[in-house]
Motif scaffolding. Structure first.
Motif, short mmCIF file in Angstrom:
data_model
loop_
_atom_site.label_atom_id
_atom_site.label_comp_id
_atom_site.label_asym_id
_atom_site.label_seq_id
_atom_site.Cartn_x
_atom_site.Cartn_y
_atom_site.Cartn_z
N GLY A 78 -0.77 -6.73 -5.02
CA GLY A 78 -1.01 -5.94 -3.95
C GLY A 78 0.38 -5.99 -2.88
N LEU A 79 0.90 -7.02 -3.00
CA LEU A 79 2.17 -7.02 -2.51
C LEU A 79 3.16 -6.51 -3.07
CD1 LEU A 79 3.54 -8.83 0.01
CD2 LEU A 79 4.22 -10.60 -1.61
N LEU A 80 3.56 -6.10 -4.37
CA LEU A 80 4.32 -5.24 -4.84
C LEU A 80 4.17 -3.74 -4.38
CD1 LEU A 80 4.71 -6.88 -8.34
CD2 LEU A 80 6.00 -6.99 -6.73
N ASP A 81 2.61 -3.37 -4.37
CA ASP A 81 2.41 -2.06 -3.87
C ASP A 81 2.78 -1.91 -2.37
OD1 ASP A 81 1.44 -1.49 -6.32
OD2 ASP A 81 -0.67 -1.64 -5.95
N LEU A 82 2.63 -2.93 -1.61
CA LEU A 82 3.02 -2.81 -0.51
C LEU A 82 4.59 -2.67 -0.18
CD1 LEU A 82 2.28 -3.23 2.70
CD2 LEU A 82 2.78 -5.43 2.66
N PHE A 83 5.27 -3.14 -1.07
CA PHE A 83 6.92 -3.05 -1.21
C PHE A 83 7.16 -1.78 -1.32
CE2 PHE A 83 7.51 -7.75 -2.01
CZ PHE A 83 7.60 -8.00 -0.99
N ALA A 84 6.31 -0.89 -1.94
CA ALA A 84 6.51 0.41 -2.19
C ALA A 84 6.50 1.46 -0.88
CB ALA A 84 5.75 1.10 -3.23
N ILE A 85 5.69 1.10 0.00
CA ILE A 85 5.54 1.83 1.20
C ILE A 85 6.62 1.71 2.26
CG2 ILE A 85 3.79 2.25 3.22
CD1 ILE A 85 1.87 0.88 1.47
N PRO A 86 7.15 2.82 2.57
CA PRO A 86 8.33 2.73 3.60
C PRO A 86 7.88 1.94 4.92
CG PRO A 86 8.19 4.94 2.72
CD PRO A 86 6.94 4.11 2.23
N THR A 87 8.71 1.02 5.38
CA THR A 87 8.36 0.57 6.70
C THR A 87 8.22 1.36 7.92
OG1 THR A 87 10.68 -0.12 7.01
CG2 THR A 87 9.51 -1.75 5.88
N GLY A 88 7.66 1.01 8.87
CA GLY A 88 7.65 2.02 10.13
C GLY A 88 6.58 3.05 9.99
N THR A 89 5.83 2.89 8.89
CA THR A 89 5.02 4.17 8.85
C THR A 89 3.48 3.79 8.87
OG1 THR A 89 4.76 3.72 6.43
CG2 THR A 89 6.41 5.12 6.91
N ARG A 90 2.70 4.63 9.22
CA ARG A 90 1.21 4.22 9.40
C ARG A 90 0.88 3.52 8.31
NH1 ARG A 90 -1.84 9.24 12.58
NH2 ARG A 90 -0.40 9.12 14.50
N ALA A 91 0.94 3.94 7.11
CA ALA A 91 0.52 3.42 5.84
C ALA A 91 0.97 2.03 5.72
CB ALA A 91 0.99 4.24 4.72
#
Length: 179
Positions: A78-91
């Motif tokens: 899940g941490l790897l999936d989190l790294f794929a999400i751009p920071t500063g976004t709602r997601a």
């Protein structure tokens, strides 16, 4: 057309570790701790309904341990999936809350395992305090699961894009009429 950050969150950081495009490993792995912890609560409750509750109390304790191990594996992916999400976004913010709740749940269950394992281990019906901790922790896991669903089904994190999804709605060769 989806924005670039939206497309970025669909791609795995490492397909070998997090699962290939459209097939993330995290949703598969979370079934282990969820199932184990739900089972442990069922065993906790059942330990109050039978004449010889020792086996249920021990079973609940070991289901909690299985859940903790499974949660750690799911957390890494899940941490790897989190790294794929751009920071500063709602997601990304939703992902951080989801991760934080899951870490708290895992720590609570690890503590519960140690509590139950202390001394000679469980005997008799599970104590009221242990049962309440289990139920409350499972409720927090439910909130976290809701947020995980929001990540996948509302924000589309690690979900194939709509063009790829559309392939599933084309007529199959068996159903298409050929002259």
């Amino acid at each position: 057309m989806p924005s670039e950050p939206h497309q970025q969150a669909k791609q795995p950081v490492s397909a070998a570790l997090a699962g290939p495009y459209g097939h993330p490993f995290h949703p598969i792995l979370v079934t282990v701790p969820i199932g184990a912890w739900v089972g442990s609560l069922v065993f906790d409750i059942a330990s109050h309904l039978v004449d010889d509750p020792d086996f249920l109390a021990r079973g609940a304790m070991w289901l909690i341990a299985v859940g903790v191990i499974g949660a750690l594996a799911a957390a890494l992916v899940g941490l790897l999936d989190l790294f794929a999400i751009p920071t500063g976004t709602r997601a990304f913010r939703t992902g951080l809350i989801h991760m934080t709740l899951n870490l708290l749940v895992t720590a609570s269950y690890a503590g519960s395992f140690l509590w139950r394992h202390a001394g000679d281990g469980p005997s008799g019906s599970v104590g009221a305090g242990q049962l309440v901790v289990n139920a409350v922790t499972l409720a927090v896991l439910g909130v976290s699961g809701f947020l995980g669903g929001k990540l996948a089904y509302r924000y589309g994190v690690r979900v194939a894009d709509e063009a790829t999804q559309a392939e599933g709605f084309l007529p199959s060769r068996r159903n298409s009429a050929r002259p």
